[in-house]
Write a protein that holds these residues in place. Structure first.
Motif, PDB file in Angstrom:
ATOM      1  N   THR A 122       0.811  -1.170   0.019  1.00 20.01           N
ATOM      2  CA  THR A 122      -0.089   0.040   0.033  1.00 20.01           C
ATOM      3  C   THR A 122       1.079   1.306   0.012  1.00 20.01           C
ATOM      4  O   THR A 122       2.124   1.024  -0.013  1.00 20.01           O
ATOM      5  N   GLY A 123       0.439   2.399   0.010  1.00 17.77           N
ATOM      6  CA  GLY A 123       1.044   3.600   0.068  1.00 17.77           C
ATOM      7  C   GLY A 123       0.445   4.635  -0.706  1.00 17.77           C
ATOM      8  O   GLY A 123       0.158   4.237  -2.005  1.00 17.77           O
ATOM      9  N   LEU A 124       0.661   5.831  -0.419  1.00 14.77           N
ATOM     10  CA  LEU A 124       0.034   7.018  -1.105  1.00 14.77           C
ATOM     11  C   LEU A 124       1.293   7.599  -1.833  1.00 14.77           C
ATOM     12  O   LEU A 124       2.282   7.738  -1.370  1.00 14.77           O
ATOM     13  N   LEU A 125       0.876   7.726  -3.266  1.00 14.77           N
ATOM     14  CA  LEU A 125       2.198   8.110  -3.901  1.00 14.77           C
ATOM     15  C   LEU A 125       1.952   9.707  -4.214  1.00 14.77           C
ATOM     16  O   LEU A 125       0.972  10.229  -4.781  1.00 14.77           O
ATOM     17  N   LEU A 126       2.863  10.481  -3.607  1.00 15.08           N
ATOM     18  CA  LEU A 126       2.804  11.834  -3.627  1.00 15.08           C
ATOM     19  C   LEU A 126       3.424  12.386  -4.814  1.00 15.08           C
ATOM     20  O   LEU A 126       4.561  11.932  -5.196  1.00 15.08           O
ATOM     21  N   HIS A 127       3.005  13.433  -5.083  1.00 17.62           N
ATOM     22  CA  HIS A 127       3.561  14.310  -6.379  1.00 17.62           C
ATOM     23  C   HIS A 127       4.239  15.662  -5.614  1.00 17.62           C
ATOM     24  O   HIS A 127       3.729  16.110  -4.455  1.00 17.62           O
ATOM     25  N   THR A 128       5.334  15.836  -6.222  1.00 14.20           N
ATOM     26  CA  THR A 128       6.163  16.891  -5.668  1.00 14.20           C
ATOM     27  C   THR A 128       5.291  18.345  -5.662  1.00 14.20           C
ATOM     28  O   THR A 128       4.512  18.819  -6.942  1.00 14.20           O
TER      29      THR A 128
ATOM     30  N   VAL B  45       1.407  26.404  -5.895  1.00 15.13           N
ATOM     31  CA  VAL B  45       1.431  25.161  -4.946  1.00 15.13           C
ATOM     32  C   VAL B  45       0.413  24.293  -5.558  1.00 15.13           C
ATOM     33  O   VAL B  45      -0.674  24.398  -5.447  1.00 15.13           O
ATOM     34  N   LYS B  46       0.818  22.819  -5.688  1.00 15.62           N
ATOM     35  CA  LYS B  46      -0.418  21.726  -6.139  1.00 15.62           C
ATOM     36  C   LYS B  46      -0.248  20.729  -5.045  1.00 15.62           C
ATOM     37  O   LYS B  46       0.444  20.649  -4.294  1.00 15.62           O
ATOM     38  N   ALA B  47      -1.696  20.274  -4.926  1.00 13.98           N
ATOM     39  CA  ALA B  47      -2.018  19.105  -4.146  1.00 13.98           C
ATOM     40  C   ALA B  47      -1.041  17.899  -4.683  1.00 13.98           C
ATOM     41  O   ALA B  47      -0.937  17.746  -5.646  1.00 13.98           O
ATOM     42  N   ALA B  48      -0.394  17.391  -3.437  1.00 11.29           N
ATOM     43  CA  ALA B  48       0.423  16.202  -3.903  1.00 11.29           C
ATOM     44  C   ALA B  48      -0.420  14.943  -3.915  1.00 11.29           C
ATOM     45  O   ALA B  48       0.250  13.890  -4.559  1.00 11.29           O
ATOM     46  N   ALA B  49      -1.555  14.901  -3.744  1.00  6.48           N
ATOM     47  CA  ALA B  49      -2.599  13.970  -3.810  1.00  6.48           C
ATOM     48  C   ALA B  49      -3.813  14.278  -3.643  1.00  6.48           C
ATOM     49  O   ALA B  49      -4.177  15.412  -3.028  1.00  6.48           O
TER      50      ALA B  49
ATOM     51  N   THR C 276      -5.047  15.351  -7.664  1.00  9.23           N
ATOM     52  CA  THR C 276      -3.514  15.505  -7.816  1.00  9.23           C
ATOM     53  C   THR C 276      -2.958  16.575  -8.701  1.00  9.23           C
ATOM     54  O   THR C 276      -3.669  16.453  -9.784  1.00  9.23           O
ATOM     55  N   GLY C 277      -2.038  17.376  -8.171  1.00  3.82           N
ATOM     56  CA  GLY C 277      -1.504  18.395  -9.115  1.00  3.82           C
ATOM     57  C   GLY C 277      -2.262  19.657  -9.373  1.00  3.82           C
ATOM     58  O   GLY C 277      -1.857  20.624  -9.998  1.00  3.82           O
ATOM     59  N   GLN C 278      -3.692  19.607  -8.673  1.00  2.00           N
ATOM     60  CA  GLN C 278      -4.651  20.837  -8.880  1.00  2.00           C
ATOM     61  C   GLN C 278      -3.819  22.130  -8.005  1.00  2.00           C
ATOM     62  O   GLN C 278      -3.309  21.915  -6.835  1.00  2.00           O
ATOM     63  N   VAL C 279      -3.755  23.198  -8.660  1.00  2.00           N
ATOM     64  CA  VAL C 279      -3.108  24.276  -7.961  1.00  2.00           C
ATOM     65  C   VAL C 279      -4.140  24.858  -6.800  1.00  2.00           C
ATOM     66  O   VAL C 279      -5.381  24.867  -7.219  1.00  2.00           O
TER      67      VAL C 279
END
Ligand SMILES: [Zn+2]
Length: 385
Positions: free
Chosen positions: A211-217, A256-260, A305-308
């Motif tokens: 499992t694990g949440l994959l975060l974006h920078t 700044v974007k949502a990491a997930a 994910t990625g939304q500003v």
């Protein structure tokens, strides 16, 4: 350090008896800030404003619902207070020659490793609660397997479940979320193992991440100016201070974007963090974006994910523009960098060797839990050794 907190705890009790002071505990209310707390005891706000930026950031970590302790004399003057930031660290406010000081010290706790095993009758959740009455453990178990198994479809009556977990106790009460170290659940008689590794992730018996949440920078074209640390050495004071996030230095106004994907739980101002957004995700995870110059979302909104969601700034701090990015699991800060990735993690060779040794020890413990608790033979899928 443990001795220090022990002494402080004794002082708490000792002063109560000697000087007619009263110690009490209370729950931190929603929206209550550290500044308001100081104000309520007539403590000058300069006590807060004179803190180093890193320490101001830490005071913003107090979360609602946490139990804190105060010691007050007969004139209602605060002598001491202990306010936990998480399971590990607490704020210590104390009076030193008429001057209030703020320090950060470890939470003194006692931890024990426990095991349970059961054969499923109603559901994994209900059976765990009925066996030991621990809702936190039952929730954590469900979260652990959330992305791996559909409990509603694949489990049949008398499938086995076994868990090895750590619980923490403070002043005789259990607190925090139990940490599952190893677990087994059968689906239709077949085993599904999960093992926690020191990198904070969970793997199956072969070292594949489950499992694990994959975060974006959360901010592009940035550089890391300060890393996550559970006790970072303070650059000026040279004493240990944690840093519960990663700082990305970036131009003022950068996106700044949502990491997930998740739901916005907070969007507003917090002393110490300035303009800040908190987003809750699945599995008890939460991300935090602090020191923003602008907020482009609202509490209650769902973000992709990625939304500003905001813009980089330096609100709440005197240092240059940067994003402070935090990741929490059940209110416990964890390292965001070890969760930012593009693919599922597979352990590297040396790590895998170490991991397989740990797996062997835990498999043995799970096997014993089943034998002891269920009075049964060890299932055949345990390697015979
Ligand atoms: Zn920071």
């Amino acid at each position: 350090m443990n001795n220090l907190s022990k002494i402080i705890m004794y002082l708490f009790v000792f002063t109560t008896y000697c000087f007619g002071a009263t110690s009490s505990s209370d729950i931190w209310k929603k929206g209550y800030t550290f500044l308001q707390f100081l104000e309520s005891y007539g403590i000058p706000s300069s006590v807060y404003w004179n803190l180093y930026p890193e320490d101001k950031e830490l005071t913003a970590e107090i979360y609602s619902g946490v139990r804190y302790y105060t010691l007050i004399d007969e004139n209602n003057t605060l002598l001491q207070a202990l306010i936990p930031l998480n399971d590990e660290t607490q704020i210590h406010i104390f009076k030193d020659k008429e001057v209030y000081k703020v320090d950060f010290i470890p939470v003194k706790y006692f931890s024990s490793t426990n095991s349970i095993a059961l054969s499923i009758q109603k559901s994994p959740y209900q059976d765990i609660v009925e066996l030991i009455g621990d809702i936190n453990l039952a929730n954590e178990f469900i979260n652990t397997y959330k992305n791996a198994i559909d409990f509603s479809k694949n489990i049949i009556k008398n499938d086995k479940l076994a868990l090895i977990y750590n619980s923490k106790y403070r002043l005789g009460r259990s607190y925090g979320t139990p940490e599952i170290k190893a677990s087994l659940i059968e689906t239709n008689g077949k085993p599904n193992f999960l093992f926690a590794y020191s990198d904070g992730r969970r793997y199956d018996q072969n070292g594949n991440e489950i499992t694990g949440l994959l975060l974006h920078t959360p901010v592009s074209n940035s550089r890391i100016s300060s890393r996550f640390s559970l006790n970072r050495i303070h650059p000026i004071l040279k004493v240990k201070r944690p840093h519960y996030g990663v700082d990305y230095a970036a131009p003022y106004g950068a996106n700044v974007k949502a990491a997930a994907g998740g739901k916005v739980a907070f969007a507003g101002v917090k002393t110490g963090y300035g303009k800040v957004i908190e987003v809750v995700h699945e599995n008890g995870l939460k991300t935090l974006y602090a020191h923003l110059s602008k907020i482009h979302t609202k509490k209650g909104q769902y973000v992709r994910t990625g939304q500003v969601i905001g813009k980089v700034g330096n609100s709440g701090l005197s240092t240059g523009p940067h994003l402070h990015f935090g990741l929490y699991k059940n209110n416990k800060p964890i390292n965001p960098l070890s969760n930012i990735q593009s693919t599922k993690s597979v352990l590297a060779k040396e790590e895998k060797e170490e991991f397989l040794k740990i797996v062997k020890q835990y498999e043995e413990k799970l096997k014993l839990a089943i034998i002891d608790n269920l009075n049964s033979q060890p299932p055949s899928y345990f390697a015979s050794n």
